[in-house]
Design a protein around this motif. Sequence first.
Motif, PDB file in Angstrom:
ATOM      1  N   PRO A  37       0.831  -1.182  -0.073  1.00  0.00           N
ATOM      2  CA  PRO A  37      -0.077  -0.202   0.005  1.00  0.00           C
ATOM      3  C   PRO A  37       0.911   1.262   0.028  1.00  0.00           C
ATOM      4  CG  PRO A  37      -0.671  -1.540   1.508  1.00  0.00           C
ATOM      5  CD  PRO A  37       0.473  -1.944   1.166  1.00  0.00           C
ATOM      6  N   THR A  38       0.377   2.093  -0.747  1.00  0.00           N
ATOM      7  CA  THR A  38       1.211   3.530  -0.710  1.00  0.00           C
ATOM      8  C   THR A  38       0.478   4.665  -0.518  1.00  0.00           C
ATOM      9  OG1 THR A  38       0.832   3.677  -3.089  1.00  0.00           O
ATOM     10  CG2 THR A  38       2.879   2.493  -2.759  1.00  0.00           C
ATOM     11  N   GLU A  39       0.984   5.912   0.014  1.00  0.00           N
ATOM     12  CA  GLU A  39       0.297   7.126   0.025  1.00  0.00           C
ATOM     13  C   GLU A  39      -0.367   7.785  -1.326  1.00  0.00           C
ATOM     14  OE1 GLU A  39      -0.567   7.989   3.153  1.00  0.00           O
ATOM     15  OE2 GLU A  39       0.448   6.253   4.051  1.00  0.00           O
ATOM     16  N   GLY A  40      -1.513   8.480  -1.009  1.00  0.00           N
ATOM     17  CA  GLY A  40      -2.073   9.056  -2.318  1.00  0.00           C
ATOM     18  C   GLY A  40      -2.916   8.039  -3.052  1.00  0.00           C
ATOM     19  N   PRO A  41      -3.070   8.521  -4.322  1.00  0.00           N
ATOM     20  CA  PRO A  41      -4.211   7.508  -5.177  1.00  0.00           C
ATOM     21  C   PRO A  41      -3.792   6.104  -4.949  1.00  0.00           C
ATOM     22  CG  PRO A  41      -3.638   9.644  -6.087  1.00  0.00           C
ATOM     23  CD  PRO A  41      -2.794   9.627  -5.177  1.00  0.00           C
ATOM     24  N   LYS A  42      -4.804   5.204  -5.020  1.00  0.00           N
ATOM     25  CA  LYS A  42      -4.457   3.823  -5.015  1.00  0.00           C
ATOM     26  C   LYS A  42      -5.210   3.037  -5.866  1.00  0.00           C
ATOM     27  CE  LYS A  42      -3.966   4.173  -0.016  1.00  0.00           C
ATOM     28  NZ  LYS A  42      -4.496   5.781   0.136  1.00  0.00           N
ATOM     29  N   LEU A  43      -4.412   2.270  -6.653  1.00  0.00           N
ATOM     30  CA  LEU A  43      -4.747   1.753  -8.146  1.00  0.00           C
ATOM     31  C   LEU A  43      -5.175   0.218  -7.770  1.00  0.00           C
ATOM     32  CD1 LEU A  43      -5.489   1.651 -11.083  1.00  0.00           C
ATOM     33  CD2 LEU A  43      -3.190   1.459 -11.608  1.00  0.00           C
ATOM     34  N   LEU A  44      -6.237  -0.232  -8.275  1.00  0.00           N
ATOM     35  CA  LEU A  44      -6.733  -1.847  -8.157  1.00  0.00           C
ATOM     36  C   LEU A  44      -6.575  -2.114  -9.754  1.00  0.00           C
ATOM     37  CD1 LEU A  44      -7.317  -4.403  -6.559  1.00  0.00           C
ATOM     38  CD2 LEU A  44      -9.679  -3.719  -6.929  1.00  0.00           C
ATOM     39  N   SER A  45      -6.055  -2.954 -10.284  1.00  0.00           N
ATOM     40  CA  SER A  45      -5.847  -3.325 -11.589  1.00  0.00           C
ATOM     41  C   SER A  45      -6.604  -4.681 -11.788  1.00  0.00           C
ATOM     42  CB  SER A  45      -4.419  -3.537 -12.254  1.00  0.00           C
ATOM     43  OG  SER A  45      -3.728  -2.384 -12.117  1.00  0.00           O
ATOM     44  N   VAL A  46      -7.510  -4.792 -12.640  1.00  0.00           N
ATOM     45  CA  VAL A  46      -8.500  -5.861 -12.855  1.00  0.00           C
ATOM     46  C   VAL A  46      -8.454  -6.530 -14.260  1.00  0.00           C
ATOM     47  CG1 VAL A  46     -10.901  -6.841 -12.289  1.00  0.00           C
ATOM     48  CG2 VAL A  46      -9.821  -4.960 -10.896  1.00  0.00           C
ATOM     49  N   ALA A  47      -8.580  -7.878 -14.252  1.00  0.00           N
ATOM     50  CA  ALA A  47      -8.934  -8.266 -15.534  1.00  0.00           C
ATOM     51  C   ALA A  47     -10.446  -9.063 -15.409  1.00  0.00           C
ATOM     52  CB  ALA A  47      -8.166  -9.525 -15.976  1.00  0.00           C
ATOM     53  N   ALA A  48     -11.317  -8.675 -16.198  1.00  0.00           N
ATOM     54  CA  ALA A  48     -12.573  -9.260 -16.141  1.00  0.00           C
ATOM     55  C   ALA A  48     -13.419  -9.755 -17.342  1.00  0.00           C
ATOM     56  CB  ALA A  48     -13.585  -7.896 -15.488  1.00  0.00           C
ATOM     57  N   SER A  49     -13.999 -10.739 -17.441  1.00  0.00           N
ATOM     58  CA  SER A  49     -14.611 -11.389 -18.410  1.00  0.00           C
ATOM     59  C   SER A  49     -16.000 -10.724 -18.988  1.00  0.00           C
ATOM     60  CB  SER A  49     -14.824 -12.793 -18.367  1.00  0.00           C
ATOM     61  OG  SER A  49     -15.808 -13.007 -17.195  1.00  0.00           O
ATOM     62  N   ALA A  50     -16.404  -9.699 -18.025  1.00  0.00           N
ATOM     63  CA  ALA A  50     -17.801  -9.038 -18.024  1.00  0.00           C
ATOM     64  C   ALA A  50     -17.958  -8.206 -19.408  1.00  0.00           C
ATOM     65  CB  ALA A  50     -18.199  -8.512 -16.727  1.00  0.00           C
ATOM     66  N   ALA A  51     -18.637  -8.542 -20.349  1.00  0.00           N
ATOM     67  CA  ALA A  51     -18.774  -7.395 -21.491  1.00  0.00           C
ATOM     68  C   ALA A  51     -19.883  -6.434 -21.119  1.00  0.00           C
ATOM     69  CB  ALA A  51     -19.333  -8.107 -22.559  1.00  0.00           C
ATOM     70  N   VAL A  52     -19.885  -5.244 -21.644  1.00  0.00           N
ATOM     71  CA  VAL A  52     -20.920  -4.263 -21.408  1.00  0.00           C
ATOM     72  C   VAL A  52     -22.020  -4.327 -22.611  1.00  0.00           C
ATOM     73  CG1 VAL A  52     -21.441  -1.949 -21.038  1.00  0.00           C
ATOM     74  CG2 VAL A  52     -19.306  -2.685 -20.148  1.00  0.00           C
ATOM     75  N   THR A  53     -22.896  -4.661 -22.311  1.00  0.00           N
ATOM     76  CA  THR A  53     -24.045  -4.682 -23.668  1.00  0.00           C
ATOM     77  C   THR A  53     -24.910  -3.308 -23.486  1.00  0.00           C
ATOM     78  OG1 THR A  53     -25.805  -5.741 -22.144  1.00  0.00           O
ATOM     79  CG2 THR A  53     -24.307  -7.296 -23.458  1.00  0.00           C
ATOM     80  N   THR A  54     -24.900  -2.721 -22.342  1.00  0.00           N
ATOM     81  CA  THR A  54     -25.485  -1.358 -22.241  1.00  0.00           C
ATOM     82  C   THR A  54     -25.338  -0.856 -20.819  1.00  0.00           C
ATOM     83  OG1 THR A  54     -27.606  -0.030 -21.960  1.00  0.00           O
ATOM     84  CG2 THR A  54     -27.616  -2.358 -20.973  1.00  0.00           C
ATOM     85  N   TRP A  55     -24.798   0.589 -20.878  1.00  0.00           N
ATOM     86  CA  TRP A  55     -24.698   1.170 -19.411  1.00  0.00           C
ATOM     87  C   TRP A  55     -26.007   1.730 -18.871  1.00  0.00           C
ATOM     88  CZ3 TRP A  55     -20.543   1.311 -16.549  1.00  0.00           C
ATOM     89  CH2 TRP A  55     -19.347   0.650 -17.080  1.00  0.00           C
ATOM     90  N   ASP A  56     -27.008   1.436 -19.479  1.00  0.00           N
ATOM     91  CA  ASP A  56     -28.364   1.960 -18.912  1.00  0.00           C
ATOM     92  C   ASP A  56     -28.804   1.172 -17.924  1.00  0.00           C
ATOM     93  OD1 ASP A  56     -31.303   2.580 -18.629  1.00  0.00           O
ATOM     94  OD2 ASP A  56     -31.319   3.066 -20.814  1.00  0.00           O
ATOM     95  N   PRO A  57     -28.872   1.770 -16.464  1.00  0.00           N
ATOM     96  CA  PRO A  57     -29.090   0.746 -15.311  1.00  0.00           C
ATOM     97  C   PRO A  57     -30.629   0.390 -15.306  1.00  0.00           C
ATOM     98  CG  PRO A  57     -29.050   3.263 -14.848  1.00  0.00           C
ATOM     99  CD  PRO A  57     -28.574   3.114 -16.275  1.00  0.00           C
TER     100      PRO A  57
END
Length: 533
Positions: A37-57
Amino acid sequence: MGSEQRRSRRTVRAVAAVVGSALLMTGCTVQKRGAEPTEGPKLLSVAASAAVTTWDPVRSFSTEALYLGNVYETLLKKNPEGAAEDFTPVLAESWETSADGKTWTFHLRDGATFHDGSDVDADAVKQSIEAAKEYGGASFIWAPLESIDTPDDRTVVMTLSYSAPMDLIAASTYGAWIVEPSALAASKDDEDYFAEGTDAGTGPYTVDSYTPGKEVVLDAYDGYWNTDAAPYYTTVNVAITPDAVTAQQMLTAGEIDLATALPMENITAIAEQTGGEVRTANSPFNFLAYFNTTRPPLDDPKVRQALSYAIPYQDVIDVGAYGYGTQSHGPVPKGIFPYSDSVPQYSYDLEKAKALLAEAGHADGFELTLTYASENSSEARFVPLIKDAYAKIGVTVNVRAELFNQQWEQAKADPETAQDIFVVYYWPTYSDAGVDNLSSLFGSSEKPFFNLSYWKNDTYDSLLAEAGKLTGSDRAAAQATYEEAMNLLVDQAPGAFLYDPQAVMVVPKGLEIGDFNENYPFTTFFASIRPRA
């Protein structure tokens, strides 16, 4: 909207989920080796299989729930099996229902805001739910809703046309997110309004950027109301990675911190390599095999019982799910209402199967045709085991692998000429498998849709109708009635109930991550992830 139209949307979502994700790895996390862990902004890097068919909730009904579940929130959240409480308050801090289960009152919390800074009030909730009921991807979940009243800015009163479990509905993965009203107005007649990742939620993350098919970047929302559960990681960078082997390579090379889909056959090796542990949990998924009950020999319950005894259930689990599963108690997955482990199971007993076939006049066996979805790798692995086991009792099985849509269309066309056995992978839209699995999979219908056993039983239908009316007012009585229906279902065996696959997580020694929640199988809740102290 007619029931077939509603369920057609479900099927598109179901196929997309089967194709687009490796089996049940939602929520798997691994800490990048050597990262501190570092000070300041913290980044989580992810690989995900999920596609986006729509951003409409509102219109969403697919695997983009991975992202939307971090950006939007519901009134309540259903907790996993074994939790101290059934629900966690989210945008509603308390709620109650009338004795008849037809009036539900939700009291909204103070201080929750949308990402534009505007207040989450009763009118916003009313508009969100009315939009979901009118044109949502999962609009059918709101079928019991008759009207919504807002006596003040912090109170929402839902009046139902019949008793229903509005707490479960309001906690749904789909069709229950609360959306900022101006975005609702802009998007109602413009399906492209959200296309570039515009967001209008209240959740712990906002959408920073979206590159279709490649990347989603989420930023922590500074004004998030739940300070006790505010995100540790200020940015989550998600590389859309459909191939699980590629995700594994990225993970082991230290390019990412977390993968939501990894090859099931490599789970133990990945855990050993990263110093983590394998954690299993309930999932809402279920494998079963329909028997075509409309013609001989499968119109005889005794024959169907014999075929149920001839399945090597543990071998099916070991091969189909690499051991990560449990034999089903009917078509309701463990952890989802109204599951009960008192519902009986068939055991693997070839002698009993042979005896039943002889009693039914089929000592010399017969020939059957089995179909399964070719894109479902689990089915491809375990179906040969069923074929081989049936051969041992004199039943020849001709196996046909088809794309699910092709398999499904042929099965619906004409039961008299359809397959004999149809293998299916299923899960409920929200955490009520009584109104979904039990009804959708085996309830009587004039035309075949999801009940591809074509079984019709008036007693079963009556029990489901009775239980459905009790769920909103007397859940214990509903549970007992559903169990009676499930016992009848297992006895008559219109299908073979195979297994409930488990969710599997590789939990690293360097990360803290909450337990998988079977009620939200497509969402990884990034805000709950922390470095281990």
